[in-house]
Design a protein around this motif. Structure first.
Motif, PDB file in Angstrom:
ATOM      1  N   HIS A  72     -11.459  -1.489  -5.259  1.00  0.00           N
ATOM      2  CA  HIS A  72     -11.985  -1.025  -3.971  1.00  0.00           C
ATOM      3  C   HIS A  72     -10.956  -0.356  -3.063  1.00  0.00           C
ATOM      4  O   HIS A  72     -11.327   0.193  -2.035  1.00  0.00           O
ATOM      5  CB  HIS A  72     -12.626  -2.195  -3.226  1.00  0.00           C
ATOM      6  CG  HIS A  72     -13.737  -2.834  -3.988  1.00  0.00           C
ATOM      7  ND1 HIS A  72     -14.959  -2.218  -4.185  1.00  0.00           N
ATOM      8  CD2 HIS A  72     -13.801  -4.021  -4.629  1.00  0.00           C
ATOM      9  CE1 HIS A  72     -15.726  -3.019  -4.913  1.00  0.00           C
ATOM     10  NE2 HIS A  72     -15.051  -4.106  -5.199  1.00  0.00           N
ATOM     11  N   GLY A  73      -9.690  -0.445  -3.404  1.00  0.00           N
ATOM     12  CA  GLY A  73      -8.654   0.171  -2.582  1.00  0.00           C
ATOM     13  C   GLY A  73      -8.017  -0.811  -1.614  1.00  0.00           C
ATOM     14  O   GLY A  73      -8.390  -1.979  -1.544  1.00  0.00           O
ATOM     15  N   CYS A  74      -7.066  -0.323  -0.863  1.00  0.00           N
ATOM     16  CA  CYS A  74      -6.325  -1.131   0.106  1.00  0.00           C
ATOM     17  C   CYS A  74      -7.288  -1.796   1.088  1.00  0.00           C
ATOM     18  O   CYS A  74      -8.153  -1.125   1.652  1.00  0.00           O
ATOM     19  CB  CYS A  74      -5.321  -0.257   0.859  1.00  0.00           C
ATOM     20  SG  CYS A  74      -4.454  -1.102   2.198  1.00  0.00           S
ATOM     21  N   PRO A  75      -7.160  -3.114   1.311  1.00  0.00           N
ATOM     22  CA  PRO A  75      -8.054  -3.793   2.248  1.00  0.00           C
ATOM     23  C   PRO A  75      -7.817  -3.385   3.706  1.00  0.00           C
ATOM     24  O   PRO A  75      -8.647  -3.656   4.555  1.00  0.00           O
ATOM     25  CB  PRO A  75      -7.752  -5.272   2.033  1.00  0.00           C
ATOM     26  CG  PRO A  75      -6.413  -5.317   1.403  1.00  0.00           C
ATOM     27  CD  PRO A  75      -6.250  -4.028   0.645  1.00  0.00           C
ATOM     28  N   ARG A 115      -6.191  -9.104  -6.527  1.00  0.00           N
ATOM     29  CA  ARG A 115      -5.533  -7.931  -7.118  1.00  0.00           C
ATOM     30  C   ARG A 115      -6.571  -7.034  -7.780  1.00  0.00           C
ATOM     31  O   ARG A 115      -6.573  -5.815  -7.581  1.00  0.00           O
ATOM     32  CB  ARG A 115      -4.481  -8.377  -8.129  1.00  0.00           C
ATOM     33  CG  ARG A 115      -3.776  -7.228  -8.835  1.00  0.00           C
ATOM     34  CD  ARG A 115      -2.775  -7.779  -9.865  1.00  0.00           C
ATOM     35  NE  ARG A 115      -2.089  -6.714 -10.561  1.00  0.00           N
ATOM     36  CZ  ARG A 115      -2.540  -6.102 -11.664  1.00  0.00           C
ATOM     37  NH1 ARG A 115      -3.685  -6.463 -12.203  1.00  0.00           N
ATOM     38  NH2 ARG A 115      -1.848  -5.134 -12.223  1.00  0.00           N
ATOM     39  N   GLU A 116      -7.455  -7.645  -8.569  1.00  0.00           N
ATOM     40  CA  GLU A 116      -8.491  -6.873  -9.263  1.00  0.00           C
ATOM     41  C   GLU A 116      -9.424  -6.188  -8.267  1.00  0.00           C
ATOM     42  O   GLU A 116      -9.799  -5.035  -8.452  1.00  0.00           O
ATOM     43  CB  GLU A 116      -9.283  -7.776 -10.210  1.00  0.00           C
ATOM     44  CG  GLU A 116      -8.461  -8.307 -11.376  1.00  0.00           C
ATOM     45  CD  GLU A 116      -7.844  -7.204 -12.222  1.00  0.00           C
ATOM     46  OE1 GLU A 116      -8.518  -6.195 -12.518  1.00  0.00           O
ATOM     47  OE2 GLU A 116      -6.655  -7.342 -12.581  1.00  0.00           O
ATOM     48  N   CYS A 136       0.838  -1.197   0.000  1.00  0.00           N
ATOM     49  CA  CYS A 136       0.000   0.000   0.000  1.00  0.00           C
ATOM     50  C   CYS A 136       0.873   1.246   0.000  1.00  0.00           C
ATOM     51  O   CYS A 136       1.790   1.370   0.817  1.00  0.00           O
ATOM     52  CB  CYS A 136      -0.911   0.001   1.223  1.00  0.00           C
ATOM     53  SG  CYS A 136      -1.957   1.477   1.294  1.00  0.00           S
ATOM     54  N   PRO A 137       0.572   2.196  -0.886  1.00  0.00           N
ATOM     55  CA  PRO A 137       1.360   3.427  -0.946  1.00  0.00           C
ATOM     56  C   PRO A 137       1.138   4.344   0.257  1.00  0.00           C
ATOM     57  O   PRO A 137       1.963   5.202   0.537  1.00  0.00           O
ATOM     58  CB  PRO A 137       0.885   4.093  -2.234  1.00  0.00           C
ATOM     59  CG  PRO A 137      -0.495   3.584  -2.438  1.00  0.00           C
ATOM     60  CD  PRO A 137      -0.479   2.168  -1.904  1.00  0.00           C
ATOM     61  N   ASP A 138       0.043   4.158   0.989  1.00  0.00           N
ATOM     62  CA  ASP A 138      -0.247   5.021   2.135  1.00  0.00           C
ATOM     63  C   ASP A 138       0.142   4.385   3.468  1.00  0.00           C
ATOM     64  O   ASP A 138       0.904   4.957   4.227  1.00  0.00           O
ATOM     65  CB  ASP A 138      -1.720   5.405   2.170  1.00  0.00           C
ATOM     66  CG  ASP A 138      -2.059   6.491   1.164  1.00  0.00           C
ATOM     67  OD1 ASP A 138      -1.134   7.090   0.578  1.00  0.00           O
ATOM     68  OD2 ASP A 138      -3.253   6.734   0.955  1.00  0.00           O
TER      69      ASP A 138
END
Length: 50
Positions: free
Chosen positions: A28-31, A22-23, A8-10
């Motif tokens: 939906h973004g980072c779990p 992955r899809e 995750c970049p954040d």
């Protein structure tokens, strides 16, 4: 099956995911933190027979 290492970049969380995961993460973004992610946040790991 292809697996990917997602970072995750954040929040920096690292998770190994398969193609469907992955899809879903791209959609939906980072779990963990729900941050928006792009395909560059994934590194292809392995391909194994199903």
């Amino acid at each position: 099956m292809t697996t990917y290492e997602f970072t995750c970049p954040d929040c920096g969380q690292e998770i190994e995911v398969n193609e469907p995961m992955r899809e879903a993460t791209l959609t939906h973004g980072c779990p963990v933190c729900s941050s928006e992610v792009t395909s560059t946040d994934f590194t292809r790991q392995t391909t194994t027979p199903e």
